[in-house]
Each structure stands twice: as C-alpha cells, then as structure tokens.
Scaffold this active site. Sequence first.
Site, PDB file in Angstrom:
ATOM      1  N   LYS A   1     -10.331   0.723  -2.283  1.00 15.49           N
ATOM      2  CA  LYS A   1     -10.267   0.307  -0.885  1.00 15.49           C
ATOM      3  C   LYS A   1     -10.628   1.503  -0.006  1.00 15.49           C
ATOM      4  O   LYS A   1     -10.019   2.567  -0.117  1.00 15.49           O
ATOM      5  CB  LYS A   1      -8.870  -0.213  -0.522  1.00 15.49           C
ATOM      6  CG  LYS A   1      -8.698  -0.530   0.967  1.00 15.49           C
ATOM      7  CD  LYS A   1      -7.320  -1.103   1.270  1.00 15.49           C
ATOM      8  CE  LYS A   1      -7.081  -1.249   2.766  1.00 15.49           C
ATOM      9  NZ  LYS A   1      -5.758  -1.850   3.085  1.00 15.49           N
TER      10      LYS A   1
ATOM     11  N   ASP B   1       0.847  -1.189   0.000  1.00 14.79           N
ATOM     12  CA  ASP B   1       0.000   0.000   0.000  1.00 14.79           C
ATOM     13  C   ASP B   1       0.888   1.247   0.000  1.00 14.79           C
ATOM     14  O   ASP B   1       1.388   1.682   1.035  1.00 14.79           O
ATOM     15  CB  ASP B   1      -0.926  -0.010   1.220  1.00 14.79           C
ATOM     16  CG  ASP B   1      -2.021  -1.066   1.113  1.00 14.79           C
ATOM     17  OD1 ASP B   1      -1.807  -2.068   0.404  1.00 14.79           O
ATOM     18  OD2 ASP B   1      -3.081  -0.901   1.749  1.00 14.79           O
TER      19      ASP B   1
ATOM     20  N   LYS C   1      -6.833   3.635  -2.875  1.00 14.90           N
ATOM     21  CA  LYS C   1      -7.210   3.557  -1.456  1.00 14.90           C
ATOM     22  C   LYS C   1      -7.374   4.962  -0.899  1.00 14.90           C
ATOM     23  O   LYS C   1      -6.602   5.856  -1.223  1.00 14.90           O
ATOM     24  CB  LYS C   1      -6.126   2.773  -0.708  1.00 14.90           C
ATOM     25  CG  LYS C   1      -6.271   2.691   0.798  1.00 14.90           C
ATOM     26  CD  LYS C   1      -5.132   1.869   1.389  1.00 14.90           C
ATOM     27  CE  LYS C   1      -5.098   1.921   2.902  1.00 14.90           C
ATOM     28  NZ  LYS C   1      -3.969   1.141   3.467  1.00 14.90           N
TER      29      LYS C   1
END
Length: 248
Positions: free
Chosen positions: A208, A100, A174
């Site tokens: 996400k 990430d 995300k």
Amino acid sequence: MEDIRQYLDSTYLKTAPQAGLTEDENRNVVRAVVNEAIQEGFKLVMVRPDMVAMACSMITEAGSAVEVGTVIDFPNGDGGLEVKLAEARRAIQDGADDLDFVIDYKAFIAGEKERVEAEVMQCTSLALAHGRVAKWIIEIAALTPEQIKAVCSLIKSVVMTFADVEDYRSIFIKSSTGFYVTEGGLPNGATPEGIKLMLECAAPLPVKAAGGVRNYKEAADMIKLGVKRIGTSSAKAIVDGFTAEPGY
C-alpha cells in the site's frame, strides 16, 4: 481515465488539535469524509480509532459496501505489543475491516529484531483470526533504502512462518503514516523509489502506497508499479482529475 476508486483508502487521521478544530467540528469532518466515500464508492475510509464505530454505523445505514480501516499505535509505533493488541481488539469490536499497524521502526533501526518480529506475528495473527486485513506501516521516510528492504523482508519472513498462502492478500506492507516529520522538506510518504524497493522485497505480500499521492497521474503510476492500495487524503481530487494541495 480508468476508474481507480477500488484502490483508494480515503483517509482522514487528524485529531481535533492537529486540525485546529473543536472535537465536534472534527467529528463533522470525519462524517463528511465518510459520506464522500459512500457517494464515490471508494474501497475504504480510514479514520482514527475513536471514529470507527461512527463510520461503520453510517456505512451500514447507507447500505454501502465501503469498508472501514483504522490505525494502530499511531503515529510512532513505539507503544509496545500490548498497546497494539489492545487497540486492535477494540477496533475489531467497533467493526473495523482493516487494521493499519505502525511497526516499531525505531526498535528495528536499533537492531531489536525479535521485538519487531513478535509484534508482526501476534498482531497479524489476531487480525487474521477475526477475518481482518493487517497492514504494516514501515515509515519509509525514517529508513535508509537498505532498511526499507530489510524490514519488508522481516515482515514477509515472519508472515510466511505461520500464515496460509491464501492469507497473504490480507497482509499488506504500507509505506507511511503521513505524519513523519522530515528535514529539509524531503518527502515523508510514498515515493516511486521507495515503493519500488518495497515491491521488490515484499512480494508475495501486497503493498500500500500512502502519503504524498495527490493526483490521478501519481495514483495511476503507483498502480502501474504494482501497489494494490493507495492511502490518500485527496481521494476525491484524484478521481475528479485535480491535484490536491501539498500537506496532509
């Protein structure tokens, strides 16, 4: 309640000083989070880079299918391309499944588009070359609605220049780190409004939602909107039907 465990990235990203713990105490917290993820069968456990090898070892020893994720250039995203690549290579070596990356949102805001494009291309390519999932944290609390849409479009445009269609499911956008400090108590994580903007501009890349999801209803609502993963430090409370306390 529908079983949503396979949407949940159970997350613990505090350093020992942030948690007010010793290094050993903080490592024990990570162990507990990993064991909980194994017992509950969450999709993934998200830990700091220095905890990846330990988490992978625990999961392998337990014979569990839980995956391990970590954060790269966290939490500010402004370490530069070489820092991102070096941290990603180490995480891959240690066994992380998901990487990430915090996008350099400050550079994006400043109009340094080519710098951001280069990070997205090279880091995503590295992840895909090793069969890993790449997620780009855009830090929506730092962005205006127009900037949220624009950075999602940038990531998607870059990805579509080099990735195969079957790779798209492994490249997420995300919402948040969960560590951004806002003014006036404003949300620093996923909000329905922000997630809707992301979904609108990210497709066909998955989204996400991370930060601020603390109970089953909030998680279920995010899934109904269309997110494919939820990052939360409240995974157990969510699946047990409780509401976790505010704060990371």
